[in-house]
Design a protein around this motif. Structure first.
Motif, short mmCIF file in Angstrom:
data_model
loop_
_atom_site.label_atom_id
_atom_site.label_comp_id
_atom_site.label_asym_id
_atom_site.label_seq_id
_atom_site.Cartn_x
_atom_site.Cartn_y
_atom_site.Cartn_z
N ASP A 225 1.00 -1.09 0.02
CA ASP A 225 0.09 0.32 -0.14
C ASP A 225 0.96 1.04 0.20
O ASP A 225 0.34 2.56 -0.54
CB ASP A 225 -1.00 -0.10 1.27
CG ASP A 225 -1.79 -1.44 0.95
OD1 ASP A 225 -2.35 -2.00 0.06
OD2 ASP A 225 -2.89 -1.31 2.04
N SER A 226 2.06 1.22 0.55
CA SER A 226 2.59 2.18 0.83
C SER A 226 3.93 2.94 -1.16
O SER A 226 3.62 4.08 -1.00
CB SER A 226 4.13 2.07 1.56
OG SER A 226 3.15 2.01 3.25
N LEU A 227 3.84 1.12 -1.29
CA LEU A 227 4.74 1.62 -2.27
C LEU A 227 3.85 1.98 -2.55
O LEU A 227 4.27 3.20 -3.83
CB LEU A 227 5.13 -0.24 -2.86
CG LEU A 227 5.87 0.18 -3.89
CD1 LEU A 227 7.57 0.85 -4.04
CD2 LEU A 227 6.47 -1.11 -4.09
N TYR A 228 2.41 1.38 -3.13
CA TYR A 228 2.05 2.09 -4.37
C TYR A 228 0.99 3.09 -4.22
O TYR A 228 0.71 4.14 -4.96
CB TYR A 228 0.82 1.21 -5.16
CG TYR A 228 1.56 0.34 -5.49
CD1 TYR A 228 1.49 -0.09 -7.00
CD2 TYR A 228 1.66 -0.97 -5.32
CE1 TYR A 228 2.24 -0.35 -8.39
CE2 TYR A 228 2.55 -2.06 -6.03
CZ TYR A 228 2.63 -2.05 -7.41
OH TYR A 228 3.11 -2.77 -8.39
N SER A 229 0.90 3.70 -3.47
CA SER A 229 0.66 5.19 -2.59
C SER A 229 1.81 6.50 -2.84
O SER A 229 0.92 7.20 -3.58
CB SER A 229 0.11 5.54 -1.44
OG SER A 229 -0.59 4.34 -0.94
N LEU B 24 11.31 8.00 -8.84
CA LEU B 24 11.03 6.81 -9.46
C LEU B 24 12.11 5.93 -9.24
O LEU B 24 12.16 4.78 -9.38
CB LEU B 24 10.58 7.65 -11.10
CG LEU B 24 9.38 8.40 -11.42
CD1 LEU B 24 9.08 8.66 -13.20
CD2 LEU B 24 8.22 7.47 -11.25
N MET B 25 13.67 6.29 -9.59
CA MET B 25 14.91 5.86 -9.10
C MET B 25 14.66 5.01 -8.35
O MET B 25 15.18 3.60 -7.89
CB MET B 25 16.06 6.32 -10.57
CG MET B 25 16.61 5.55 -10.14
SD MET B 25 17.62 4.58 -11.67
CE MET B 25 16.80 2.80 -11.27
N GLU B 26 14.19 6.03 -7.18
CA GLU B 26 14.08 5.47 -5.82
C GLU B 26 13.41 4.61 -5.33
O GLU B 26 14.10 3.59 -4.91
CB GLU B 26 14.57 5.98 -4.56
CG GLU B 26 14.23 5.89 -2.64
CD GLU B 26 13.78 7.12 -2.57
OE1 GLU B 26 12.72 6.72 -1.39
OE2 GLU B 26 13.91 8.77 -2.63
N LEU B 27 12.51 4.51 -5.74
CA LEU B 27 11.19 3.39 -6.19
C LEU B 27 11.60 2.34 -6.46
O LEU B 27 11.05 1.17 -6.16
CB LEU B 27 10.06 3.97 -5.83
CG LEU B 27 9.73 4.73 -5.17
CD1 LEU B 27 7.95 5.97 -6.04
CD2 LEU B 27 8.83 4.63 -3.94
#
Length: 691
Positions: free
Chosen positions: A99-103, A131-134
């Motif tokens: 949830d945190s990732l896609y939020s 974006l690169m971090e995620l």
């Protein structure tokens, strides 16, 4: 006057020039130019990650696409775990749950996808660093949550069940098993058993073994310069640890020693799904790739292909006939396919073989070749407008050791192909003498006419060889009415059925991880209401008050024809078979028995007053109904079977009802289980009112 003389002279000259041109021949194409491929930058990290940057500032967006290159993996009795592992990689990290990732992704207008050999993220270029971090977090730190694993595993099993009656899905599964063999990674077939065998550790082991930077390529495309991209990659991925990745070798699949006709028997089929093909050895970059593209375009690459013109436009056997091929470092395939009516299955195969012979034995004409070149050249040129194409070219050049000018000379090499080249690759890659002919259809209707094409063998939907289906005959004196009467007795008899004044029956099914609820209500003699909902949203509502009917799809009222209304007066009885016997407008016909799951089932064809037909199958020993099939028109006008299978019965007030069934959901199906079934209860009669 002088101007008129000049005009006359020009007209005479132009007439002379036109007379010198032979309009019956295609003009000779000019030399194809070298293609200018957009520039790209590349560098490699110390951990072996190869990075390609294609800058394009037309739109303020950027995408990062990681490709992990490994040898195909033979998954054995756990076939399916690699695919599940790929999806699990995107289900959260040790730093962020799903949830945190896609939020975070959605907050910056981004998108994230993962698979067993890729991770993709895209978004606005202003958020390149985030974006690169995620993406790096997903690549380096997947958490493999157990609840997500269980959900994905369940969805995979549900997907298999949903497609078990889909001829297209069956063809794809069995075709690869036949071409490559089940001891080859391309020939493995996922089964419920293999999916059940998969553990969470299998998925973790796949990631830990194969997801390494030294076998990976990262394409960065969009509004970002080389130095910024390089800084971001180093910042976020330089600490991704490299490692030794195992390699795998497999025996090259070989064609059968003689032509093989493989039949997957589908008793309800009115069409045969045909696939005719063979394996081919064609690595990316092989000099035959472009001539083979041209050959395939001429033979079966769309509505202008010879197969389409022959089988559809000339013979009217099908709505479409096509061919295709694959290039692969390990092993590829050539395949031609069509859906044809049962009665012309053998004739269609004959026409396929005729077209194979024709393109192998005779050079193509200049017009066909010219048109194919124009089409492929145009597609290639249009693809260059997308920066992602340049990224793909760059990575392919590195992955497959292509020459540096492979893509820049693409059109020149394409244009140089001759009719002799087309004939040569047709002879090389179409194995007309040892083909594998796969027919998914009704064996009783087609098998006897297929013996002339090769040895006939039978296979189940998982590609396992099985015995030929048993051809049953009806006992002497049996009639359609007797079969229906025996069914009525087997479920409890007319007297017990008459004692049921009303019925509430709620079923649930799962499709793609979503729960569908089907609620049926009945009141004697023939009132009914059905609602279908998914995740709390109403999908369908149908009410019949004994005389009138209303039907709504997602709240929108739908027209009800007079034919539908007349049929509903019969079908909405608690046990419609009683009405089928009594109503003189209903036609009954006893057809040949069929083999259903290894047992003989009597088959009754019911023709309603509207002319609509349904086919009912009853166990010859118990009398119970085991299956019913109707047909709907598909998107291309083809007839698509819609079957309901009755798997388990339960007695309620002395009457047996099917409490576990397989229901059709478009081309797929789902298992529906009874949640509630109650008879003779308090029921609000207003629910049957038609507004």
């Amino acid at each position: 006057m002088k101007k008129l003389n000049i005009l006359a002279s020009l007209l005479m000259l132009s007439s002379t020039l036109f007379a010198q041109v032979d309009r019956s021949k295609m003009p000779e194409p000019g030399p194809a130019p070298d293609v200018e491929i957009a520039d790209y930058k590349t560098f490699e990290l110390k951990n072996g990650l190869k990075v390609f940057i294609i800058q394009n500032d037309k739109v303020p967006r950027v995408s990062f696409n990681l490709i992990v290159e490994n040898d195909p993996i033979l998954e054995g009795d756990k076939a399916g775990y690699v695919s599940i592992a790929g999806e699990l990689i995107g289900e959260g990290t040790t730093n962020r749950d799903k949830d945190s990732l896609y939020s975070e992704i959605e907050f910056i207008g981004g998108r994230l996808n993962t698979s067993s050999n890729s991770v993709f993220v895209s978004g606005l270029s202003d958020h390149s660093d985030k974006l690169m971090e995620l993406m790096a977090d997903v690549i380096k730190n997947p958490s493999f949550p157990e609840d997500a694993f269980n959900k994905l595993k369940k969805q995979s099993i549900s997907g298999l069940k949903a497609n078990k009656n889909d001829p297209g899905a069956i063809s794809r599964r069995v075709r690869k098993a036949l071409l490559y063999g089940k001891d080859h990674p391309y020939g493995e077939v996922e089964t419920e058993e293999s999916l059940e065998n998969i553990t969470l550790d299998d998925c973790k082991n796949y990631y830990n073994t194969y997801f390494k930077p030294n076998v990976s390529y990262l394409a960065i495309v969009g509004d970002i310069g080389k130095w910024k991209a390089k800084r971001l990659v180093k910042k976020h991925l330089k600490d991704w640890s490299k490692g030794e990745v195992p390699s795998h070798e497999y025996e090259t699949p070989t064609p059968p020693e003689k032509p093989l006709v493989a039949i997957v028997n589908r008793e309800s089929a009115v069409q045969s799904q045909l696939n005719i093909g063979n394996v081919i050895e064609l690595e990316p970059g092989n000099e035959d790739v472009l001539p083979l593209k041209l050959m395939n375009k001429i033979l079966g690459g769309g509505s202008t292909g010879r197969l389409f013109k022959n089988l559809r436009e000339d013979k009217a056997y099908t709505y479409g006939a096509y061919s295709n091929f694959s290039q692969d470092e390990l092993i590829g395939y050539f395949n031609a396919s069509a859906n044809v009516r049962n009665e012309v299955t053998d004739s269609a195969i004959t026409e396929f073989m005729t077209e194979f012979d024709r393109i192998i034995e005779n050079p193509v004409n200049s017009e066909e070749l010219g048109n194919a070149k124009k089409y492929i050249s145009g597609s290639f040129a249009r693809s260059l407008e997308r920066p992602q194409t340049v990224a793909r070219f760059a990575i392919n050049t590195a992955r497959y050791n292509l020459s540096d000018d492979y893509y820049s000379t693409y059109l020149k090499r394409l244009n140089a192909a001759t009719p002799d080249d087309i004939q040569r690759v047709a002879k090389t890659y179409i194995n007309k003498d040892q083909p594998t002919i796969l027919v998914v259809g009704k064996a009783a209707d087609v098998a006897s006419k297929l013996e002339k094409f090769g040895e006939i063998k039978y296979y189940d939907t998982d590609g396992n060889e099985v015995e030929a289906p048993t051809l049953y005959e009806n006992p002497e004196g049996l009639t359609a009415k007797k079969v229906l009467n025996d069914y009525i007795k087997s479920i409890g008899g007319k007297e017990n059925i008459k004692q049921i004044d009303n019925l509430k029956w709620v079923q649930t099914a799962t499709m793609n991880g979503r729960t569908i609820e089907i609620a049926n209500y009945y009141a004697a003699p023939n009132k009914s209401k059905t609602t279908v909902s998914m995740m709390g949203m109403n999908l369908m509502d149908e009410t019949f008050d004994g005389e009138n009917m209303s039907r709504k799809l997602q709240g929108q009222k739908q027209p009800v024809s007079e034919d539908d209304l007349q049929d509903a007066k019969i079908n909405n009885n608690l046990v419609p078979e009683i009405a089928y016997i009594k109503n003189k407008e209903v036609e009954l016909e006893l057809l040949k028995p069929q083999d259903i799951d290894g047992k003989m089932a009597y088959q009754v064809k019911v023709i309603m007053p509207s002319g609509k037909e349904r086919f009912y199958f009853f166990d010859s020993e118990t009398g119970l109904k085991v299956k019913e099939t109707g047909y709907q028109e598909g998107p291309d006008g083809e007839s698509v079977a819609q079957s309901t299978e009755y798997l388990e019965y339960k007695e309620v007030k002395g009457v047996k009802f099917p409490v576990k069934v397989t229901i059709p959901l478009g081309p797929a199906s789902a298992e529906a289980k009874t949640k509630v079934i109650e008879a003779n209860i308090e029921m609000d009669k207003s629910m049957f009112e038609v507004n």
